[in-house]
Design an enzyme around this catalytic site. Sequence first.
Site, short mmCIF file in Angstrom:
data_model
loop_
_atom_site.label_atom_id
_atom_site.label_comp_id
_atom_site.label_asym_id
_atom_site.label_seq_id
_atom_site.Cartn_x
_atom_site.Cartn_y
_atom_site.Cartn_z
N CYS A 44 0.84 -1.20 0.00
CA CYS A 44 0.00 0.00 0.00
C CYS A 44 0.87 1.25 0.00
O CYS A 44 1.90 1.30 0.68
CB CYS A 44 -0.90 0.03 1.23
SG CYS A 44 -2.34 -1.01 1.09
N HIS A 45 0.43 2.24 -0.73
CA HIS A 45 1.10 3.54 -0.72
C HIS A 45 0.72 4.31 0.54
O HIS A 45 -0.45 4.28 0.93
CB HIS A 45 0.68 4.37 -1.94
CG HIS A 45 1.13 3.82 -3.24
ND1 HIS A 45 0.46 2.81 -3.87
CD2 HIS A 45 2.20 4.13 -4.01
CE1 HIS A 45 1.09 2.53 -5.01
NE2 HIS A 45 2.15 3.31 -5.12
N MET A 52 -8.20 0.38 1.07
CA MET A 52 -7.47 -0.35 2.10
C MET A 52 -7.47 0.43 3.41
O MET A 52 -7.52 -0.18 4.49
CB MET A 52 -6.04 -0.65 1.65
CG MET A 52 -5.98 -1.60 0.45
SD MET A 52 -6.90 -3.13 0.68
CE MET A 52 -6.03 -3.86 2.04
N GLU A 53 -7.45 1.74 3.34
CA GLU A 53 -7.49 2.56 4.56
C GLU A 53 -8.84 2.41 5.26
O GLU A 53 -8.89 2.29 6.49
CB GLU A 53 -7.21 4.02 4.21
CG GLU A 53 -5.76 4.30 3.89
CD GLU A 53 -5.27 3.74 2.55
OE1 GLU A 53 -4.04 3.65 2.37
OE2 GLU A 53 -6.10 3.37 1.69
N ASP A 105 -10.83 -6.33 22.06
CA ASP A 105 -9.80 -6.24 23.09
C ASP A 105 -10.35 -5.69 24.40
O ASP A 105 -10.05 -6.19 25.48
CB ASP A 105 -8.65 -5.36 22.61
CG ASP A 105 -7.54 -5.23 23.64
OD1 ASP A 105 -7.09 -6.27 24.16
OD2 ASP A 105 -7.13 -4.10 23.92
#
Length: 166
Positions: free
Chosen positions: A76-77, A113-114, A128
């Site tokens: 990824c950039h 992707m972000e 979590d």
Amino acid sequence: MSTLTHFDASGQAHMVDVGSKAETRRVAVASGHISMHADTYALLQAGNSKKGDVLGIARIAAIQGSKRTADLIPLCHPLALSHVAVDFRYQDDACRLHLTVTAETVGRTGVEMEALSAVMAGLLTVYDMLKAVDRGMTIAGVRLLEKQGGKSGHWRADAEDAEVAP
């Protein structure tokens, strides 16, 4: 189907050259959900987890996850994000928390992707923070809902493919 852009002619992985692409406004929307026991769901809604504000911390984690995508996904950039919006929605009948993230930039490559990384970081943070009372929580349905901008234009997931509309 298009060719896989992260492989060169000899089949070696490489970072896609985006240097000649035009800078355009790019937007991506991704979502997913986490399902849990009814008692855990009630604890989440009440906002009195021993670890603090679960949704507030998950919101920050989602934003941070979007910003760190290039550190997590090797090809990824790194992108300068102009906006990241994080939206939580309760689904009472299924004891499920939905998370939708919209990521935006003006650049030469998309922000899919972000947005996806942000959803995973946010949902993993919820897990979590609540795992002490429910290790059986399930993260599912993480997917791209929509992307805009760039050469390929506007794409939206088919409604019948979506498990639950955002």
